[in-house]
Design a protein around this motif. Structure first.
Motif, PDB file in Angstrom:
ATOM      1  N   ALA A  66       0.832  -1.208   0.000  1.00 52.98           N
ATOM      2  CA  ALA A  66       0.000   0.000   0.000  1.00 52.98           C
ATOM      3  C   ALA A  66       0.865   1.256   0.000  1.00 52.98           C
ATOM      4  CB  ALA A  66      -0.959  -0.010   1.191  1.00 52.98           C
ATOM      5  N   GLY A 115       0.668   0.609  -5.132  1.00 56.43           N
ATOM      6  CA  GLY A 115      -0.379  -0.353  -4.823  1.00 56.43           C
ATOM      7  C   GLY A 115      -1.732   0.326  -4.627  1.00 56.43           C
ATOM      8  N   GLY A 147       1.154   4.230   2.522  1.00 54.89           N
ATOM      9  CA  GLY A 147       1.969   5.316   1.955  1.00 54.89           C
ATOM     10  C   GLY A 147       3.357   4.862   1.545  1.00 54.89           C
ATOM     11  N   GLY A 148       3.874   3.772   2.140  1.00 59.84           N
ATOM     12  CA  GLY A 148       5.237   3.332   1.804  1.00 59.84           C
ATOM     13  C   GLY A 148       6.230   4.454   2.066  1.00 59.84           C
ATOM     14  N   LYS A 149       6.898   4.917   0.997  1.00 58.84           N
ATOM     15  CA  LYS A 149       7.927   5.961   1.147  1.00 58.84           C
ATOM     16  C   LYS A 149       7.308   7.321   1.496  1.00 58.84           C
ATOM     17  CE  LYS A 149      11.376   3.358   0.044  1.00 58.84           C
ATOM     18  NZ  LYS A 149      10.561   2.158  -0.084  1.00 58.84           N
ATOM     19  N   GLY A 182      10.051  11.034   2.839  1.00 57.70           N
ATOM     20  CA  GLY A 182      10.571  10.640   1.523  1.00 57.70           C
ATOM     21  C   GLY A 182      10.300  11.740   0.511  1.00 57.70           C
ATOM     22  N   GLY A 204       7.048  16.005  -3.177  1.00 58.04           N
ATOM     23  CA  GLY A 204       6.063  16.488  -4.135  1.00 58.04           C
ATOM     24  C   GLY A 204       6.170  15.746  -5.456  1.00 58.04           C
ATOM     25  N   ALA A 255      -0.344  -7.127   7.187  1.00 55.81           N
ATOM     26  CA  ALA A 255      -0.526  -8.385   6.468  1.00 55.81           C
ATOM     27  C   ALA A 255       0.608  -8.527   5.454  1.00 55.81           C
ATOM     28  CB  ALA A 255      -1.892  -8.415   5.777  1.00 55.81           C
ATOM     29  N   ALA A 256       1.729  -9.065   5.913  1.00 57.81           N
ATOM     30  CA  ALA A 256       2.897  -9.219   5.037  1.00 57.81           C
ATOM     31  C   ALA A 256       2.799 -10.527   4.265  1.00 57.81           C
ATOM     32  CB  ALA A 256       4.172  -9.204   5.862  1.00 57.81           C
ATOM     33  N   ALA A 311       2.825  -4.978  -5.791  1.00 57.74           N
ATOM     34  CA  ALA A 311       3.260  -3.578  -5.882  1.00 57.74           C
ATOM     35  C   ALA A 311       4.283  -3.267  -4.798  1.00 57.74           C
ATOM     36  CB  ALA A 311       2.052  -2.647  -5.764  1.00 57.74           C
ATOM     37  N   SER A 312       4.959  -4.293  -4.335  1.00 60.99           N
ATOM     38  CA  SER A 312       6.043  -4.098  -3.360  1.00 60.99           C
ATOM     39  C   SER A 312       7.333  -3.880  -4.144  1.00 60.99           C
ATOM     40  CB  SER A 312       6.147  -5.325  -2.455  1.00 60.99           C
ATOM     41  OG  SER A 312       5.962  -6.521  -3.203  1.00 60.99           O
ATOM     42  N   ASP A 331      11.602  -6.653  -2.113  1.00 60.56           N
ATOM     43  CA  ASP A 331      10.657  -7.310  -1.197  1.00 60.56           C
ATOM     44  C   ASP A 331       9.794  -8.324  -1.933  1.00 60.56           C
ATOM     45  OD1 ASP A 331      11.411  -5.773   1.029  1.00 60.56           O
ATOM     46  OD2 ASP A 331      10.149  -4.116   0.359  1.00 60.56           O
ATOM     47  N   TRP A 359      16.098   5.066   5.176  1.00 64.38           N
ATOM     48  CA  TRP A 359      15.539   4.173   4.153  1.00 64.38           C
ATOM     49  C   TRP A 359      16.669   3.253   3.659  1.00 64.38           C
ATOM     50  CZ3 TRP A 359      10.505   4.360   4.189  1.00 64.38           C
ATOM     51  CH2 TRP A 359       9.826   5.563   4.350  1.00 64.38           C
ATOM     52  N   ASN A 403       7.968   1.083  -8.169  1.00 63.69           N
ATOM     53  CA  ASN A 403       9.030   1.962  -8.680  1.00 63.69           C
ATOM     54  C   ASN A 403      10.266   1.214  -9.170  1.00 63.69           C
ATOM     55  OD1 ASN A 403      10.235   1.129  -6.365  1.00 63.69           O
ATOM     56  ND2 ASN A 403      10.548   3.145  -5.481  1.00 63.69           N
ATOM     57  N   VAL A 458      10.881   5.960 -11.145  1.00 65.75           N
ATOM     58  CA  VAL A 458      10.797   6.014  -9.684  1.00 65.75           C
ATOM     59  C   VAL A 458       9.949   7.183  -9.187  1.00 65.75           C
ATOM     60  CG1 VAL A 458      13.029   4.887  -9.375  1.00 65.75           C
ATOM     61  CG2 VAL A 458      12.933   7.386  -9.402  1.00 65.75           C
ATOM     62  N   ALA A 459       9.650   8.143 -10.060  1.00 67.05           N
ATOM     63  CA  ALA A 459       8.901   9.319  -9.612  1.00 67.05           C
ATOM     64  C   ALA A 459       7.443   8.949  -9.322  1.00 67.05           C
ATOM     65  CB  ALA A 459       8.956  10.408 -10.673  1.00 67.05           C
TER      66      ALA A 459
HETATM   67  C1  LIG Z   1      14.091  10.058   0.278  1.00 70.02           C
HETATM   68  C2  LIG Z   1      13.242   9.944  -0.949  1.00 70.02           C
HETATM   69  C3  LIG Z   1      12.833  11.098  -1.609  1.00 70.02           C
HETATM   70  C4  LIG Z   1      12.048  11.008  -2.756  1.00 70.02           C
HETATM   71  N1  LIG Z   1      11.618  12.162  -3.351  1.00 70.02           N
HETATM   72  C5  LIG Z   1      10.750  12.090  -4.389  1.00 70.02           C
HETATM   73  C6  LIG Z   1      10.121  13.268  -4.881  1.00 70.02           C
HETATM   74  O1  LIG Z   1      10.328  14.376  -4.360  1.00 70.02           O
HETATM   75  N2  LIG Z   1       9.264  13.151  -5.930  1.00 70.02           N
HETATM   76  C7  LIG Z   1       8.979  11.934  -6.500  1.00 70.02           C
HETATM   77  O2  LIG Z   1       8.208  11.893  -7.463  1.00 70.02           O
HETATM   78  N3  LIG Z   1       9.519  10.782  -6.022  1.00 70.02           N
HETATM   79  C8  LIG Z   1      10.380  10.839  -4.977  1.00 70.02           C
HETATM   80  N4  LIG Z   1      10.891   9.681  -4.442  1.00 70.02           N
HETATM   81  C9  LIG Z   1      10.525   8.388  -5.051  1.00 70.02           C
HETATM   82  C10 LIG Z   1       9.120   7.922  -4.632  1.00 70.02           C
HETATM   83  O3  LIG Z   1       8.863   8.329  -3.320  1.00 70.02           O
HETATM   84  C11 LIG Z   1       8.984   6.411  -4.686  1.00 70.02           C
HETATM   85  O4  LIG Z   1       9.454   5.892  -5.900  1.00 70.02           O
HETATM   86  C12 LIG Z   1       7.522   5.981  -4.508  1.00 70.02           C
HETATM   87  O5  LIG Z   1       6.958   6.558  -3.366  1.00 70.02           O
HETATM   88  C13 LIG Z   1       7.483   4.469  -4.449  1.00 70.02           C
HETATM   89  O6  LIG Z   1       6.172   4.030  -4.249  1.00 70.02           O
HETATM   90  P1  LIG Z   1       5.829   2.481  -4.332  1.00 70.02           P
HETATM   91  O7  LIG Z   1       4.426   2.317  -3.927  1.00 70.02           O
HETATM   92  O8  LIG Z   1       6.236   1.940  -5.665  1.00 70.02           O
HETATM   93  O9  LIG Z   1       6.817   1.768  -3.283  1.00 70.02           O
HETATM   94  P2  LIG Z   1       6.850   1.940  -1.690  1.00 70.02           P
HETATM   95  O10 LIG Z   1       6.506   3.301  -1.308  1.00 70.02           O
HETATM   96  O11 LIG Z   1       8.170   1.384  -1.272  1.00 70.02           O
HETATM   97  O12 LIG Z   1       5.674   0.990  -1.181  1.00 70.02           O
HETATM   98  C14 LIG Z   1       5.775  -0.408  -1.153  1.00 70.02           C
HETATM   99  C15 LIG Z   1       4.843  -0.915  -0.058  1.00 70.02           C
HETATM  100  O13 LIG Z   1       4.831  -2.340  -0.108  1.00 70.02           O
HETATM  101  C16 LIG Z   1       4.820  -2.818   1.221  1.00 70.02           C
HETATM  102  N5  LIG Z   1       5.329  -4.219   1.196  1.00 70.02           N
HETATM  103  C17 LIG Z   1       6.589  -4.633   0.947  1.00 70.02           C
HETATM  104  N6  LIG Z   1       6.651  -5.978   1.017  1.00 70.02           N
HETATM  105  C18 LIG Z   1       5.397  -6.419   1.301  1.00 70.02           C
HETATM  106  C19 LIG Z   1       4.836  -7.718   1.500  1.00 70.02           C
HETATM  107  N7  LIG Z   1       5.570  -8.825   1.406  1.00 70.02           N
HETATM  108  N8  LIG Z   1       3.514  -7.815   1.799  1.00 70.02           N
HETATM  109  C20 LIG Z   1       2.732  -6.689   1.890  1.00 70.02           C
HETATM  110  N9  LIG Z   1       3.234  -5.443   1.707  1.00 70.02           N
HETATM  111  C21 LIG Z   1       4.551  -5.311   1.420  1.00 70.02           C
HETATM  112  C22 LIG Z   1       5.733  -1.864   1.965  1.00 70.02           C
HETATM  113  O14 LIG Z   1       5.513  -1.931   3.357  1.00 70.02           O
HETATM  114  C23 LIG Z   1       5.317  -0.537   1.341  1.00 70.02           C
HETATM  115  O15 LIG Z   1       4.255   0.060   2.053  1.00 70.02           O
HETATM  116  C24 LIG Z   1      11.674   9.739  -3.271  1.00 70.02           C
HETATM  117  C25 LIG Z   1      12.076   8.569  -2.606  1.00 70.02           C
HETATM  118  C26 LIG Z   1      12.841   8.660  -1.450  1.00 70.02           C
HETATM  119  C27 LIG Z   1      13.226   7.405  -0.724  1.00 70.02           C
END
Ligand SMILES: Cc1cc2nc3c(=O)[nH]c(=O)nc-3n(C[C@H](O)[C@H](O)[C@H](O)COP(=O)(O)OP(=O)(O)OC[C@H]3O[C@@H](n4cnc5c(N)ncnc54)[C@H](O)[C@@H]3O)c2cc1C
Length: 465
Positions: free
Chosen positions: A9, A13, A43-45, A59, A62, A246-247, A277-278, A282, A404, A437, A442-443
């Motif tokens: 999430a 996700g 929210g993850g990151k 993280g 914007g 719920a991992a 969407a992890s 992971d 992180w 991502n 990654v944005a």
């Molecule tokens: C310091 C930092 C600054 C950033 N700045 C910017 C910015 O300014 N602008 C921008 O556009 N992007 C930025 N990014 C990039 C962006 O934040 C990330 O690419 C994006 O938030 C990733 O989202 P995601 O959902 O793909 O992954 P994540 O946010 O990593 O979410 C993955 C989720 O999956 C869950 N998960 C993992 N394994 C399991 C499992 N086995 N079972 C159930 N759940 C699981 C995790 O707990 C997590 O909640 C930044 C990143 C960082 C780290």
């Protein structure tokens, strides 16, 4: 009844689940959607610490309004009137080089006047017009591409900090085509980035005469309440369909789809469609028993660690105005930070009146060991670096550290071949989808755009099966 599970999430996700829900609602299909998140919250990151009038993002701070996907999502969620655009001053960005901050030039004249590159370095950039083009099927690193097209100095002082700012990465180890596909595309289409810039500027003037120079890729956008407004709104809309703590430990095959296994304490969950969407780091393990080959490809994905040190100061105790977005540091400098973002100058109300908030980024692929320092050491390091670069000696009135260990996926050369190999494996696993991502950007804008693409694929699959 069709059953769909989304794992993770973070924004990927949540946005994917929301888009699937939107497409299926009212379609006449009987369905059950579940989002499983390992952690206690969403929210993850994306997240923030909020106290004493400071709002410090953990993280991302914007998303750019130059791409439509996240704005469109906000519109669908009714959040448009809560959007907060970055301050005008945030267009000013600095690069630290040879002992001082240089404003990143926004126009050709400013570039000529800038001290960031010496005269030979500036002249070499003109050589870009005649640089050897990248072969169509080549996969150069960002550093090699930069040196070939723009010269060593521009590659080191302009491209390298950009890579630090977006990927916290090492340009010698990142693929230009996978990390910056737009740059690769412009080079292919125009055979020169300078020619591409001039042509695009001409087009812009033709279509919107009188328009000023575009900002660097649009305006950074968030919410008055911080970026968490977006995942929290998505979570609220998904309601009972979201299950936290719920991992998923293992994904296995059933005669009709997949089974998610959570280990002791939670019964397995069967579904027709599973969207993982992890992060890739992971995801490889839960997939190991299902498809060892797919799991092995995902295991190759590298991540850079980042520590974010938020420090608040009384404005009156600083001897300079924080009049911009912040600064980034090229790897050639012997500094220990990737850069520092002047949060309270980027968005209004991120610090109480009379105070400022800076977020200093430490580690990345350049110095992974530094990101693993303990919190006190990180604060000391950030303070020492801010003292050296900005002359800040005052004690902080606000401190917040976020660590992180696997912050940002590094798209190393071979990334697009790995994506193709993943697609070949997924073709043998109907109903299994990967997003997040790790794959195609990654944005936040990339994550939300991919959410729509995957939602279309999932609904297409459900209608066809
Ligand atoms: C310091 C930092 C600054 C950033 N700045 C910017 C910015 O300014 N602008 C921008 O556009 N992007 C930025 N990014 C990039 C962006 O934040 C990330 O690419 C994006 O938030 C990733 O989202 P995601 O959902 O793909 O992954 P994540 O946010 O990593 O979410 C993955 C989720 O999956 C869950 N998960 C993992 N394994 C399991 C499992 N086995 N079972 C159930 N759940 C699981 C995790 O707990 C997590 O909640 C930044 C990143 C960082 C780290």
């Amino acid at each position: 009844m069709k059953t769909i599970s989304v794992v993770g999430a973070g924004i990927s996700g949540l946005a994917t689940a929301w888009q699937i829900d939107q497409r299926l609602r009212g379609s006449g299909m009987d369905y059950q959607l579940r989002v499983f998140e390992a952690g206690p919250g969403v929210g993850g990151k994306i997240g923030a610490a909020q106290r004493d009038g400071f709002l410090c993002e953990a993280g991302p701070n914007g998303f750019l309004d130059s791409k439509p996907s996240t704005l469109a999502l906000c519109e669908e969620l009714g959040l448009s009137d809560q959007l907060l655009r970055s301050e005008e001053a945030a267009r000013r960005r600095y690069i630290y080089s040879r002992g001082r901050l240089h404003e990143l030039p926004g126009t050709a004249m400013a570039f000529l006047r800038s001290g960031l590159l010496d005269p030979l370095g500036k002249l070499r950039i003109l050589g870009e017009l005649w640089a050897t083009p990248t072969a169509p099927d080549a996969d150069p690193t960002v550093a090699e591409f930069g040196r070939r097209r723009l010269g060593a100095q521009a590659a080191a002082r302009l491209l390298d900090p950009m890579v630090a700012g977006v990927f916290a990465g090492d340009p010698e180890r990142l693929s230009l085509t996978s990390c910056f596909p737009r740059i690769a595309e412009l080079e292919q289409n125009y055979r020169s980035l300078i020619r591409a810039m001039l042509a695009l500027q001409l087009q812009r003037r033709k279509h919107s005469p009188g328009a000023g120079p575009a900002g660097p890729g649009g305006t950074l956008t968030s919410f008055a309440g911080g970026l968490s407004v977006l995942p929290e709104t998505l979570a609220a809309r998904l309601g009972q369909q979201l299950v936290c703590n719920a991992a998923v430990q293992e994904v296995s095959r059933t005669p009709t789809g997949y089974q998610l296994n959570f280990g002791a304490g939670r019964p397995p969950h069967d579904c027709d469609v599973a969207v993982l969407a992890s992060q890739a780091c992971d995801t490889w393990q839960p997939l190991q028993a299902l498809d060892a080959e797919l799991s092995a490809i995902l295991q190759q994905f590298e991540y850079a660690p980042v520590a974010v040190v938020g420090l608040g100061f009384e404005q009156a105790r600083l001897n300079r105005q924080l009049d911009g977005f912040g600064f980034l540091v090229p790897g050639e400098e012997s500094r220990k930070i990737l850069g520092s973002l002047w949060t309270s100058s980027i968005f209004a109300h991120r610090s109480p009146p009379g105070s400022v908030l800076l977020r200093t980024l430490i580690g990345g692929a350049r110095a992974p060991a530094l990101a693993a320092l303990d919190e006190d050491q990180l604060v000391q390091l950030a303070r020492a670096e801010l003292s050296a670069v900005l002359g800040i000696e005052a004690p902080p009135v606000f401190i917040q550290v976020f660590k992180w260990p696997q912050a940002i996926c590094q798209y190393t050369p071979g990334h697009r071949d790995r994506l193709a190999a993943i697609e070949r494996r997924l073709a043998l696993l109907p109903g299994l989808f990967l997003t997040g991502n790790a794959y195609r950007g990654v944005a936040l804008n990339d994550c939300t755009q991919n959410a729509s693409v995957i939602a279309d694929q999932v609904t297409g699959f459900l209608h066809a099966n």
